[in-house]
Design an enzyme around this catalytic site. Structure first.
Site, short mmCIF file in Angstrom:
data_model
loop_
_atom_site.label_atom_id
_atom_site.label_comp_id
_atom_site.label_asym_id
_atom_site.label_seq_id
_atom_site.Cartn_x
_atom_site.Cartn_y
_atom_site.Cartn_z
N PHE A 79 0.86 -1.18 0.00
CA PHE A 79 0.00 0.00 0.00
C PHE A 79 0.90 1.23 0.00
O PHE A 79 1.77 1.37 0.87
CB PHE A 79 -0.88 -0.03 1.25
N ASP A 116 2.06 -3.78 9.48
CA ASP A 116 0.85 -3.02 9.19
C ASP A 116 -0.31 -4.01 9.16
O ASP A 116 -0.36 -4.90 8.31
CB ASP A 116 1.00 -2.29 7.84
N TYR A 125 -10.97 2.00 10.48
CA TYR A 125 -12.20 2.14 9.68
C TYR A 125 -12.48 0.97 8.74
O TYR A 125 -13.46 0.98 8.03
CB TYR A 125 -12.18 3.45 8.87
N LYS A 126 -11.60 -0.04 8.73
CA LYS A 126 -11.84 -1.19 7.86
C LYS A 126 -12.66 -2.22 8.63
O LYS A 126 -13.81 -1.94 8.94
CB LYS A 126 -10.50 -1.71 7.34
N ARG A 165 -11.94 -5.86 -5.96
CA ARG A 165 -11.79 -6.48 -4.63
C ARG A 165 -13.16 -6.73 -4.00
O ARG A 165 -14.05 -5.88 -4.06
CB ARG A 165 -11.01 -5.57 -3.67
C1 LIG Z 1 -5.95 1.39 4.68
C2 LIG Z 1 -4.47 1.32 4.77
C3 LIG Z 1 -3.74 2.41 5.24
C4 LIG Z 1 -4.45 3.69 5.60
O1 LIG Z 1 -3.60 4.70 5.99
P1 LIG Z 1 -4.18 6.04 6.62
O2 LIG Z 1 -2.99 6.84 6.90
O3 LIG Z 1 -4.93 5.65 7.87
O4 LIG Z 1 -5.07 6.66 5.60
C5 LIG Z 1 -2.37 2.28 5.33
N1 LIG Z 1 -1.74 1.14 4.98
C6 LIG Z 1 -2.43 0.06 4.54
C7 LIG Z 1 -1.70 -1.19 4.17
C8 LIG Z 1 -3.80 0.13 4.39
O5 LIG Z 1 -4.47 -0.92 3.94
#
Ligand SMILES: *Cc1c(COP(=O)(O)O)cnc(C)c1O
Length: 409
Positions: free
Chosen positions: A123, A194, A219-220, A368
């Site tokens: 990500f 993460d 939020y997931k 997805r």
């Molecule tokens: C959703 C997600 C994020 C989100 O990062 P924010 O800083 O909270 O917006 C970061 N890393 C991964 C792997 C994610 O899936």
């Protein structure tokens, strides 16, 4: 082939959990991996926090409603889901910011080492934050992005920190956390995990796996609402030595002493920075109460059953429509979403959303579909595949409306 009868007959000890959520009728929500739906408890808690705690309590609510403790009490609710002790987890800020804090702290704990190792194609924010950190630290610090299969061979004595996303945001492939942590420790590197796509979806055993640090998303699968606070984990062995760089007043040992000199809090509050966004934290805290009495092992079992059912039905019903499965078929190697690629992926997903199957699209061509055992049923999966099949057989995705990309995909 799985029959409708078999689908309806699946025993489902989590069936009652769906009542905790406010889900619109007729929608098959398969995007809890991106934004969890609204728990009734979160809506009620935010309404109360606004009208009573803020409206009537005013500033007194920092004490009377205990707003001040929310980062710690909310973190403690996440701890059992990730195999951590309650005092090792705290909620604050975003995943991105928390990566910066913990990566900076980790690098400082490994003087003489200048490489932060991570996965290419992770990500993007994770890598961007590391780039910003390496740039600030200056040469010879560098972020090394390598292919998933090459990570172990790049673990050398130059590596200060290995940052990995436990479940990949596109493919859903899941790392063996214990094995990778051991490999990192063998060369003296620290690990930062993460857990954005893991927490609330797969059992995570941070302590048992020997993970040093972790961050994750509110939020997931935790359903904390759009932009919910994220969380940080620091293995308690590291807490004393840890020095994170965003030393705001909420991380001070005595924020309300208003001293010029900085002394970090002795506990996980040292990972905070500024004032808690109370309304967002109230929503997340209430959303986490949905997990009370829920066994994450049951969640995982149902998640794997749902994703397996989806893959089986999808591949049998949509065999000649040009989809490619990119998620590992081996159950133990995947998290809680399934991804297919298709050259017309974006338009197909828009047409699916209009047909009431909400998944999402990730550039350049990935569709997805997320599995959230608390509110999805086995029958939902069969209905979703039927609707996707209709979209494909009627070529509905060719409609010009579905070709236009919005700001958020
Ligand atoms: C959703 C997600 C994020 C989100 O990062 P924010 O800083 O909270 O917006 C970061 N890393 C991964 C792997 C994610 O899936």
């Amino acid at each position: 082939m799985i029959t409708d009868l078999q689908i309806a007959d699946q025993p489902d000890p989590l069936r009652h959990c769906r009542e905790a959520f406010d889900l619109p009728d007729g929608i098959l929500y398969m995007n809890g991996n991106s934004l969890g739906p609204l728990p009734h408890a979160a809506r009620d808690a935010v309404a109360k926090a606004v009208s009573d705690e803020w409206g009537k309590g005013l500033i007194r609510s920092w004490n009377t409603a205990d707003w001040y403790s929310l980062p710690s009490t909310t973190g403690a609710k996440i701890a059992p889901l990730i195999g951590a002790k309650a005092h090792e987890v705290i909620c604050a800020d975003t995943v991105s910011i928390n990566i910066f804090k913990l990566a900076a702290a980790a690098v400082k704990m490994r003087p003489g080492r200048h490489v932060i190792l991570t996965e290419a194609g992770n990500f993007p924010t994770d890598g961007y934050m590391l780039d910003g950190l390496a740039d600030m630290l200056g040469k010879p610090f560098e972020v090394r992005r390598v292919a998933r299969e090459d990570i172990e061979e790049h673990l050398t004595e130059e590596v200060a920190l290995l940052l990995l996303t436990h479940v990949h945001y596109v493919s859903g492939a899941m790392f063996d956390m214990a094995a990778m942590s051991t490999a990192a420790h063998t060369v003296g590197a620290l690990t930062l995990w993460d857990l954005s796509h893991s927490t609330g979806a797969v059992p995570v055993a941070l302590r048992q796996s020997g993970a040093d640090f972790a961050v994750g998303c509110g939020y997931k699968y935790l359903n904390g609402g759009p932009g919910a606070p994220a969380f940080l984990y620091v293995s308690h062995e590291h807490l004393n030595a840890l020095q994170q760089p965003l030393t705001g007043w909420f991380s001070h040992s005595a924020p309300f002493a208003f001293e010029d000199s900085y002394t970090p809090a002795a506990d996980m509050r040292k990972c905070l920075t500024g004032t808690t966004g109370v309304l967002g934290m109230v929503a997340l805290s209430a959303a986490l109460d949905v997990w009370h009495g829920v066994n994450i092992i049951e969640v995982r079992k149902k998640s794997v059953d749902l994703s397996t059912l989806f893959i089986d039905l999808f591949e049998s019903e949509l065999a000649h429509h040009g989809f490619q499965l990119v998620t590992p078929r081996t159950q133990a190697e995947r998290g809680s979403h399934v991804t297919f690629t298709h050259t017309n992926g974006y338009a197909i997903m828009q047409a699916c959303i209009d047909a009431g199957v909400i998944g999402d699209f990730r550039a350049p061509n990935a569709l997805r579909f997320g599995f959230a055992p608390l509110y999805q049923s086995y029958a939902d999966i069969a209905v979703a595949v039927d609707r996707i099949k209709e979209v494909m057989e009627q070529s509905r995705w060719r409609h010009p409306d579905y070709q236009q990309k919005g700001a958020v995909t």
